[in-house]
Design a protein around this motif. Structure first.
Motif, short mmCIF file in Angstrom:
data_model
loop_
_atom_site.label_atom_id
_atom_site.label_comp_id
_atom_site.label_asym_id
_atom_site.label_seq_id
_atom_site.Cartn_x
_atom_site.Cartn_y
_atom_site.Cartn_z
N SER A 333 0.84 -1.19 0.00
CA SER A 333 0.00 0.00 0.00
C SER A 333 0.88 1.25 0.00
O SER A 333 1.88 1.32 0.72
CB SER A 333 -0.91 -0.01 1.23
N LEU A 334 0.50 2.22 -0.84
CA LEU A 334 1.19 3.51 -0.87
C LEU A 334 0.49 4.40 0.15
O LEU A 334 -0.57 4.99 -0.12
CB LEU A 334 1.13 4.11 -2.27
N SER A 335 1.07 4.48 1.31
CA SER A 335 0.41 5.07 2.47
C SER A 335 -0.13 6.47 2.21
O SER A 335 0.61 7.37 1.76
CB SER A 335 1.39 5.11 3.65
N GLY A 336 -1.42 6.65 2.46
CA GLY A 336 -2.05 7.95 2.35
C GLY A 336 -2.42 8.38 0.95
O GLY A 336 -3.03 9.44 0.76
N ALA A 337 -2.03 7.59 -0.07
CA ALA A 337 -2.28 8.01 -1.45
C ALA A 337 -3.76 7.92 -1.78
O ALA A 337 -4.45 6.95 -1.45
CB ALA A 337 -1.48 7.13 -2.40
N GLY A 338 -4.28 8.95 -2.46
CA GLY A 338 -5.66 8.93 -2.90
C GLY A 338 -5.85 7.94 -4.03
O GLY A 338 -4.92 7.64 -4.78
N TYR A 339 -7.07 7.46 -4.19
CA TYR A 339 -7.37 6.51 -5.26
C TYR A 339 -8.84 6.63 -5.64
O TYR A 339 -9.60 7.36 -5.00
CB TYR A 339 -7.03 5.07 -4.83
N ASN A 340 -9.22 5.92 -6.70
CA ASN A 340 -10.61 5.90 -7.17
C ASN A 340 -11.11 7.31 -7.50
O ASN A 340 -12.18 7.72 -7.09
CB ASN A 340 -11.52 5.22 -6.13
N ASN A 341 -10.30 8.04 -8.29
CA ASN A 341 -10.64 9.40 -8.75
C ASN A 341 -10.74 10.42 -7.62
O ASN A 341 -11.47 11.41 -7.73
CB ASN A 341 -11.93 9.39 -9.57
N THR A 342 -9.98 10.19 -6.56
CA THR A 342 -9.92 11.21 -5.50
C THR A 342 -9.07 12.38 -5.94
O THR A 342 -9.46 13.55 -5.81
CB THR A 342 -9.32 10.60 -4.21
N PHE A 343 -7.88 12.09 -6.48
CA PHE A 343 -6.97 13.12 -6.99
C PHE A 343 -6.39 12.67 -8.33
O PHE A 343 -5.20 12.38 -8.43
CB PHE A 343 -5.83 13.40 -6.00
N PRO A 344 -7.21 12.63 -9.38
CA PRO A 344 -6.68 12.21 -10.68
C PRO A 344 -6.07 13.39 -11.44
O PRO A 344 -6.11 14.54 -10.98
CB PRO A 344 -7.94 11.72 -11.40
N TYR A 345 -5.50 13.08 -12.61
CA TYR A 345 -5.11 14.14 -13.53
C TYR A 345 -6.37 14.80 -14.08
O TYR A 345 -7.50 14.35 -13.82
CB TYR A 345 -4.29 13.57 -14.68
N SER A 346 -6.20 15.84 -14.86
CA SER A 346 -7.34 16.62 -15.34
C SER A 346 -8.32 15.80 -16.17
O SER A 346 -9.50 16.12 -16.25
CB SER A 346 -6.84 17.81 -16.16
N TRP A 347 -7.85 14.71 -16.79
CA TRP A 347 -8.73 13.90 -17.63
C TRP A 347 -9.50 12.84 -16.84
O TRP A 347 -10.37 12.16 -17.38
CB TRP A 347 -7.95 13.26 -18.77
N GLY A 348 -9.22 12.70 -15.54
CA GLY A 348 -9.92 11.72 -14.70
C GLY A 348 -9.34 10.32 -14.88
O GLY A 348 -8.13 10.12 -14.75
N GLY A 349 -10.21 9.36 -15.14
CA GLY A 349 -9.76 8.02 -15.49
C GLY A 349 -9.03 7.27 -14.40
O GLY A 349 -8.13 6.48 -14.70
N SER A 350 -9.39 7.49 -13.13
CA SER A 350 -8.74 6.78 -12.01
C SER A 350 -7.22 6.92 -12.05
O SER A 350 -6.49 6.00 -11.68
CB SER A 350 -9.14 5.30 -12.01
N SER A 351 -6.76 8.09 -12.52
CA SER A 351 -5.32 8.31 -12.68
C SER A 351 -4.69 8.89 -11.42
O SER A 351 -3.80 9.74 -11.49
CB SER A 351 -5.07 9.24 -13.87
N ASP A 352 -5.14 8.41 -10.24
CA ASP A 352 -4.64 8.95 -8.97
C ASP A 352 -3.17 8.62 -8.74
O ASP A 352 -2.41 9.45 -8.25
CB ASP A 352 -5.46 8.36 -7.82
#
Length: 483
Positions: A333-352
């Motif tokens: 696990s990458l501790s504290g990292a957002g996922y599931n479109n919490t902090f994606p790139y501008s295009w979205g796409g689950s790119s957290d």
């Protein structure tokens, strides 16, 4: 002691004819040990370009000294093995294929002629017998009774299969005329190419070019890291898959692995296609399929030293999947990292979570809630996936189109759409940043993956269902052995 500067850009282009200038001049550049550079002289001078435009291959733009006495040299080099894309190379291969086809046709003619000739020889006695009987009948018509006439008729009937053989001889004669004309045309073309290329044997010339390419690219790898100053025009390798996806080659240095991997889509995908070579990927052939044990999220995957590193769907877990054993070697696990479109790139796409590699190793680019959505960079230990060091860039991730690492520097684009440019750079070696203005042509207007490959020094992108490459220009300062 002056400090020479070297600016190297890699431009995918066709290899043009190699002249004596190349054989004499390039070895002085490519035969470097990574610490010295051949000097053009003390006075400023412009070296004639080997080709009239950068699209044609190797090019030395200039060699000069600045006011401080520093030697400046600008080299543009194509990607390795680009000689195969030379129009002359293609023309010669086509000529070779024609020669091979003509050779096969001649072999068929030879076999058929031998068979038919044997048949003619076997019927020679029969023809002599018929000829004798016809002479007898013409000299003495009264000798031709009913029995003799029937014998003569039987003999002539036996000769009837000879007619199609003779017809085949006529057709073969016409084919020989056509083949002779083709050989004549081939000879004229080959003579023209020989005059254009000089007295070099083509295969010897091609091997010399490949050797020079290998030596110069090896030298480029030894030159070390530099600052990104430019991005080439896009080179579309293939159009395949959906609007979103990722594709890559192994980023480990050094590596002789030529495989290409393709992952279509940005969430819940499990199918990874592995192609034997880039040429196979371009043609969509010779591939095997890997079915991942867990689905992926986003497009920020990377292949490093024979393993795929990817973000597990609906989690901040990073998985290391080994292609050869088809098994998971480690996940963390990458501790504290957002996922599931919490902090994606501008295009979205689950790119957290965006995983990438450069000359310094393996990296993760992501965001945490305590960082208020700003981009975080972490360097990872490839075996254990342990975080070795982390930097907070202060740049909001949702304002970024994509990002990639080169030589420990994170470069961020300001959009994923048309008009995008490389807008921000964060230097991990000094923990500093600057705003940049490096344009590039977003040809298909929707980039969903952009990663740097340090082994090839190119950017891999997935752009609206197109797999595209960009070459990069790095500005480097190399000190001589005496410095």
């Amino acid at each position: 002691m002056s400090v020479p500067l070297l600016k190297i850009g890699a431009v995918l282009s066709t290899m043009a004819m190699v002249t004596n200038w190349m054989s004499q001049t390039l070895p002085s550049l490519v035969g470097l040990n990574g610490t010295t550079i051949s000097r053009a002289g003390t006075s400023e001078r412009i070296v004639s370009a080997l080709y009239p435009s950068p699209e044609e291959g190797w090019q030395i733009y200039s060699s000069a000294q600045d006011a401080d006495g520093k030697c400046i040299c600008t080299v543009v080099a194509p990607a390795q093995n680009m000689c195969n894309r030379d129009p002359r190379s293609r023309q010669l291969r086509q000529l070779m294929e024609k020669v091979q086809n003509i050779t096969q046709s001649m072999e068929v003619l030879d076999l058929r002629t031998y068979r038919d000739l044997q048949y003619v020889r076997d019927t020679e006695n029969l023809m002599k017998t018929v000829d004798g009987k016809l002479k007898t009948a013409s000299e003495n018509p009264r000798s031709l009774n009913l029995k003799s006439f029937q014998e003569l008729k039987d003999k002539v009937t036996q000769l009837l299969p000879l007619l199609p053989v003779l017809e085949q001889y006529k057709a073969d004669a016409r084919m020989i005329l056509r083949l002779r004309e083709e050989v004549r045309n081939l000879s004229l073309v080959l003579m023209a190419i020989q005059e254009e290329m000089g007295a070099y044997d083509y295969e010897e010339l091609r091997q010399r070019v490949l050797l020079l390419e290998t030596r110069l690219h090896s030298c480029m790898q030894k030159l070390g890291c530099g600052k990104l100053t430019g991005v080439s025009n896009p080179i579309t390798v293939r159009a395949s898959g959906s609007r979103f996806g990722s594709w890559m080659t192994d980023t480990m240095i050094p590596s002789s692995d030529n495989r290409v991997w393709s992952m279509d889509g940005y969430f819940k995908g499990r199918r990874v296609l592995e192609y034997r070579t880039m040429n196979d990927f371009m043609k969509g052939q010779n591939f095997v399929q890997h079915l991942l044990p867990h689905p992926w999220a986003g497009t920020g995957h990377v292949v490093y030293n024979g393993s795929l590193y990817y973000n597990k769907y609906q989690s901040n877990i990073i998985i290391k999947y080994h292609f050869r054993s088809r098994s998971i070697l480690v996940q963390r696990s990458l501790s504290g990292a957002g996922y599931n479109n919490t902090f994606p790139y501008s295009w979205g796409g689950s790119s957290d979570i965006d995983l990438m590699a450069d000359e310094n190793g393996l990296w993760a680019v992501y965001t945490t809630i305590p960082n208020a959505g700003n981009i975080v960079i972490s360097r990872l230990e490839p075996q254990s996936l342990e975080v070795l060091q982390t930097w907070d860039t202060g740049f909001p991730k949702r304002s970024a189109g994509e990002s990639f690492m080169i030589c420990g520097t994170l470069y961020v684009t300001n959009s994923h759409l048309a008009g995008a440019k490389i807008y921000f750079a964060y230097y991990t070696n000094t923990s500093t940043y600057e705003y940049t203005d490096i344009p590039f042509h977003n040809q298909y207007s929707h980039i969903s993956m952009m990663d740097y490959n340090p082994r090839e020094r190119v950017l891999y992108t997935w752009n609206n269902g197109h797999q595209v490459l960009y070459n990069v220009t790095l500005f480097q300062v190399i000190k001589t052995a005496e410095d």
